[in-house]
Design a protein around this motif. Structure first.
Motif, PDB file in Angstrom:
ATOM      1  N   GLU A  41      33.484   8.285  61.622  1.00  0.00           N
ATOM      2  CA  GLU A  41      32.614   7.531  60.707  1.00  0.00           C
ATOM      3  C   GLU A  41      31.269   7.224  61.352  1.00  0.00           C
ATOM      4  OE1 GLU A  41      34.910   4.178  59.550  1.00  0.00           O
ATOM      5  OE2 GLU A  41      36.267   5.335  58.262  1.00  0.00           O
ATOM      6  N   ALA A  42      31.277   6.946  62.649  1.00  0.00           N
ATOM      7  CA  ALA A  42      30.022   6.648  63.354  1.00  0.00           C
ATOM      8  C   ALA A  42      29.141   7.887  63.457  1.00  0.00           C
ATOM      9  CB  ALA A  42      30.318   6.086  64.740  1.00  0.00           C
ATOM     10  N   VAL A  43      29.735   9.043  63.717  1.00  0.00           N
ATOM     11  CA  VAL A  43      28.969  10.296  63.775  1.00  0.00           C
ATOM     12  C   VAL A  43      28.404  10.636  62.400  1.00  0.00           C
ATOM     13  CG1 VAL A  43      29.150  12.799  64.126  1.00  0.00           C
ATOM     14  CG2 VAL A  43      30.178  11.238  65.772  1.00  0.00           C
ATOM     15  N   ALA A  44      29.209  10.420  61.351  1.00  0.00           N
ATOM     16  CA  ALA A  44      28.728  10.670  59.999  1.00  0.00           C
ATOM     17  C   ALA A  44      27.518   9.795  59.680  1.00  0.00           C
ATOM     18  CB  ALA A  44      29.841  10.428  58.983  1.00  0.00           C
ATOM     19  N   ASP A  52      33.378  14.143  55.808  1.00  0.00           N
ATOM     20  CA  ASP A  52      34.301  15.282  55.848  1.00  0.00           C
ATOM     21  C   ASP A  52      34.003  16.214  57.023  1.00  0.00           C
ATOM     22  OD1 ASP A  52      35.202  15.323  52.541  1.00  0.00           O
ATOM     23  OD2 ASP A  52      33.305  14.430  53.113  1.00  0.00           O
ATOM     24  N   ALA A  53      32.706  16.411  57.314  1.00  0.00           N
ATOM     25  CA  ALA A  53      32.338  17.364  58.364  1.00  0.00           C
ATOM     26  C   ALA A  53      32.859  16.940  59.735  1.00  0.00           C
ATOM     27  CB  ALA A  53      30.828  17.569  58.382  1.00  0.00           C
ATOM     28  N   PRO A  54      32.513  15.745  60.240  1.00  0.00           N
ATOM     29  CA  PRO A  54      33.068  15.356  61.540  1.00  0.00           C
ATOM     30  C   PRO A  54      34.579  15.193  61.515  1.00  0.00           C
ATOM     31  CG  PRO A  54      31.831  13.537  60.568  1.00  0.00           C
ATOM     32  CD  PRO A  54      31.540  14.755  59.743  1.00  0.00           C
ATOM     33  N   ALA A  55      35.160  14.834  60.360  1.00  0.00           N
ATOM     34  CA  ALA A  55      36.619  14.685  60.297  1.00  0.00           C
ATOM     35  C   ALA A  55      37.302  16.029  60.503  1.00  0.00           C
ATOM     36  CB  ALA A  55      37.031  14.076  58.960  1.00  0.00           C
ATOM     37  N   ALA A  98      24.717  19.247  65.307  1.00  0.00           N
ATOM     38  CA  ALA A  98      24.808  17.911  65.896  1.00  0.00           C
ATOM     39  C   ALA A  98      26.226  17.362  65.786  1.00  0.00           C
ATOM     40  CB  ALA A  98      23.816  16.974  65.205  1.00  0.00           C
ATOM     41  N   VAL A  99      26.855  17.610  64.657  1.00  0.00           N
ATOM     42  CA  VAL A  99      28.245  17.169  64.473  1.00  0.00           C
ATOM     43  C   VAL A  99      29.155  17.875  65.472  1.00  0.00           C
ATOM     44  CG1 VAL A  99      30.203  17.209  62.884  1.00  0.00           C
ATOM     45  CG2 VAL A  99      27.943  16.549  62.053  1.00  0.00           C
ATOM     46  N   PHE A 100      29.008  19.186  65.611  1.00  0.00           N
ATOM     47  CA  PHE A 100      29.846  19.941  66.541  1.00  0.00           C
ATOM     48  C   PHE A 100      29.658  19.457  67.972  1.00  0.00           C
ATOM     49  CE2 PHE A 100      31.071  22.836  63.279  1.00  0.00           C
ATOM     50  CZ  PHE A 100      32.174  23.525  63.781  1.00  0.00           C
ATOM     51  N   ARG A 101      28.403  19.243  68.370  1.00  0.00           N
ATOM     52  CA  ARG A 101      28.160  18.778  69.750  1.00  0.00           C
ATOM     53  C   ARG A 101      28.851  17.456  70.010  1.00  0.00           C
ATOM     54  NH1 ARG A 101      22.896  20.698  68.869  1.00  0.00           N
ATOM     55  NH2 ARG A 101      22.194  18.610  68.279  1.00  0.00           N
ATOM     56  N   ALA A 102      28.759  16.535  69.072  1.00  0.00           N
ATOM     57  CA  ALA A 102      29.345  15.212  69.281  1.00  0.00           C
ATOM     58  C   ALA A 102      30.856  15.277  69.395  1.00  0.00           C
ATOM     59  CB  ALA A 102      28.941  14.287  68.129  1.00  0.00           C
ATOM     60  N   SER A 199      32.541  27.006  65.889  1.00  0.00           N
ATOM     61  CA  SER A 199      31.201  27.482  65.621  1.00  0.00           C
ATOM     62  C   SER A 199      30.591  26.757  64.438  1.00  0.00           C
ATOM     63  CB  SER A 199      31.217  28.993  65.338  1.00  0.00           C
ATOM     64  OG  SER A 199      29.927  29.455  65.002  1.00  0.00           O
ATOM     65  N   ALA A 200      29.301  26.439  64.565  1.00  0.00           N
ATOM     66  CA  ALA A 200      28.562  25.811  63.474  1.00  0.00           C
ATOM     67  C   ALA A 200      27.933  26.857  62.563  1.00  0.00           C
ATOM     68  CB  ALA A 200      27.474  24.893  64.036  1.00  0.00           C
ATOM     69  N   GLU A 201      28.371  28.095  62.662  1.00  0.00           N
ATOM     70  CA  GLU A 201      27.897  29.175  61.809  1.00  0.00           C
ATOM     71  C   GLU A 201      29.097  29.958  61.283  1.00  0.00           C
ATOM     72  OE1 GLU A 201      24.851  29.350  60.945  1.00  0.00           O
ATOM     73  OE2 GLU A 201      24.017  27.954  62.417  1.00  0.00           O
TER      74      GLU A 201
END
Length: 499
Positions: A41-44, A52-55, A98-102, A199-201
């Protein structure tokens, strides 16, 4: 299925866009362990992305930490590994990287820590092999000088065997990104049967379709999801693992979801049925410009807990065998019984995507195991997976089911919806105020429907979405004869759109 909000002057309700069942659910972060959910939730918030993405990336990170080191003993010989294939669809400029890195940063730190641990072993093994090779060369020279004396030949043979027996450890690698199936198979074998592709792609789908080789290569990804044996014969060596465990965590653009259905063998060989899909609503255009950053204590707790889980499980050679509690197993069985009728090819609402839905019970078992290990990384094998954890996994499973329905609709894999869409396109082009079933049949390209009655299911679909309405049948003619073809009125919105 029709919205009750807006109505036209003629009494029509606003139609529902074809192929959708209203807004898709948001990922239930309350089902995640506290330390995971808080960070997600903090990353979102910081990245201003849908939660949904960071989850989904977090689930892949947990699977990366546990993959190949644990499995669930469901009942009898039925087991499930704990790896996942997840894919979240987000438009460009959605801050996927950014989401993937975190979420994956702790995994990369574990890789680095494991590498530092192994480097001295590599140096020692290389030195030992170098010394052994020197001894072997001398022994071979002595055997040659002795003109093949039995004792000298035996000594040379033993020296060569000693060289081959010295195995140089490989640097641990938990994650790969832009990688071909062939290279991924080699890395997985070198890593004892485990690997995660994050991967973010969405380029991995093009690679699977044969971008570089010209030939589709899905075997690793099919076997790697199921945990099957993998044997690859190379020109210079044979690679083999008893159980290949592959995790995929991908973020792609929404168009890729539509395109992958046309990948050679992707549907027929079952690849599409192995992914957990997420299609969140985009936040682009409504994001805060100064969001709150991730609290330091939340980020630190996530990093420490995920690294602890990955480091502890990495040292297991034989996988941990997780058990379901009786209550947890009962929750699984209840879910399976509820799901089964929905898979019926004619009557079930999931029949058109049974290749996906048929694997959803296994998916919730895997998710439950990951939630369990996240809370119990050290002694999870000693504690059964509870009913509460299984219920949380089932709720997450329902989320993925709703999103999979939308994903498969985007792929055009529901034939009835596709035919209804073709019919709606004809109505929007011709803009009739009303039409008969026979007119609809005749207006569509030959071959769309084999005979007039075949049009009826598509018409019923359009009616259920509010685009058309069946007129009452006219009174029977006193002269008898064949009744006229049923007719439908068209939603006024179609005429307004063309005006």
């Amino acid at each position: 299925m029709i919205s009750n909000e807006q109505q036209t002057e003629q009494g029509w309700e606003a139609p529902t866009p074809l192929g959708t069942n209203g807004p898709l659910p948001t990922f239930p972060t309350h089902c995640l362990p506290d330390w995971v959910g808080a960070f997600v939730e903090a990353v979102a918030e910081e990245t201003q992305t849908p939660v949904d993405a960071p989850a989904c990336v977090a689930l892949s990170a947990l699977a990366t930490a546990a993959g190949g080191r644990a499995l669930v003993q469901v009942r009898g010989t039925y087991t499930e590994p704990v790896n996942l294939f997840t894919v979240v669809a987000m438009p460009p400029a959605s801050r996927k990287s950014a989401v993937f890195r975190a979420l994956t940063s702790p995994i990369l730190k574990v890789e680095q820590e494991l590498a530092e641990r192994v480097k001295p072993q590599i140096v020692e093994a290389e030195m030992a092999r170098s010394v052994a090779q020197g001894v072997a060369e001398k022994a071979k020279s002595k055997a040659v000088g002795s003109k093949g004396a039995p004792d000298a030949l035996a000594d040379a043979s033993d020296a060569v065997s000693a060289v081959e027996d010295i195995q140089i450890p490989v640097l641990p690698q938990l994650v790969a990104d832009d990688v071909t199936p062939e290279r991924a198979a080699s890395i997985l074998c070198d890593q004892g049967g485990r690997l995660s592709v994050m991967s973010a792609e969405g380029g991995i789908f093009q690679i699977l379709a044969g971008r570089y080789s010209g030939v589709p290569n899905l075997d690793l990804f099919l076997k790697g999801h199921a945990g099957d044996m993998l044997r690859v014969d190379r020109r210079d060596r044979t690679e083999h693992v008893d159980s290949a465990i592959l995790t995929l965590g991908l973020a792609v653009q929404p168009d890729v979801i539509s395109e992958i259905a046309t990948g050679p063998g992707f549907r027929g060989k079952g690849l599409l049925g192995r992914f957990l899909y997420s299609l969140p609503e985009s936040t682009v255009g409504s994001r805060k410009v100064d969001p709150d950053p991730v609290p330091e204590d939340v980020a630190q707790r996530y990093e420490e807990r995920l690294m602890r889980m990955a480091l502890h499980l990495f040292d297991w050679t034989d996988p941990q065998r997780l058990q379901l509690s009786p209550e947890g197993d009962q929750a699984r069985l209840d879910y399976a019984r509820e799901l089964e009728p929905r898979l019926h090819p004619r009557h079930g609402d999931l029949g058109h995507m049974s290749d996906w839905a048929g694997k959803s019970v296994g998916a919730i078992v895997r998710i439950a195991a990951l939630l369990h290990l996240a809370d119990n990384p050290v002694d999870g094998y000693r504690l059964p997976i509870s009913a509460e954890t299984m219920s949380a996994a089932i709720e997450i499973g329902r989320y993925f089911t709703a999103h999979a329905e939308a994903a498969f609709d985007h792929m055009g894999t529901d034939p009835e919806t596709e035919r209804a869409r073709l019919l709606l396109d004809w109505i929007q082009r011709k803009q009739p105020a009303r039409f008969s079933v026979r007119e609809a049949f005749s207006g569509l390209p030959r071959g769309t429907f084999r005979k007039v009655p075949d049009v009826l299911p598509a018409l019923e679909t359009l009616e259920s979405y509010g685009w058309i309405a069946l007129e009452p049948p006219p009174p029977k003619s006193p002269k008898g004869g064949r009744p006229p073809s049923p007719s439908y009125q068209v939603h006024p919105q179609i005429a307004e759109a063309g005006a």
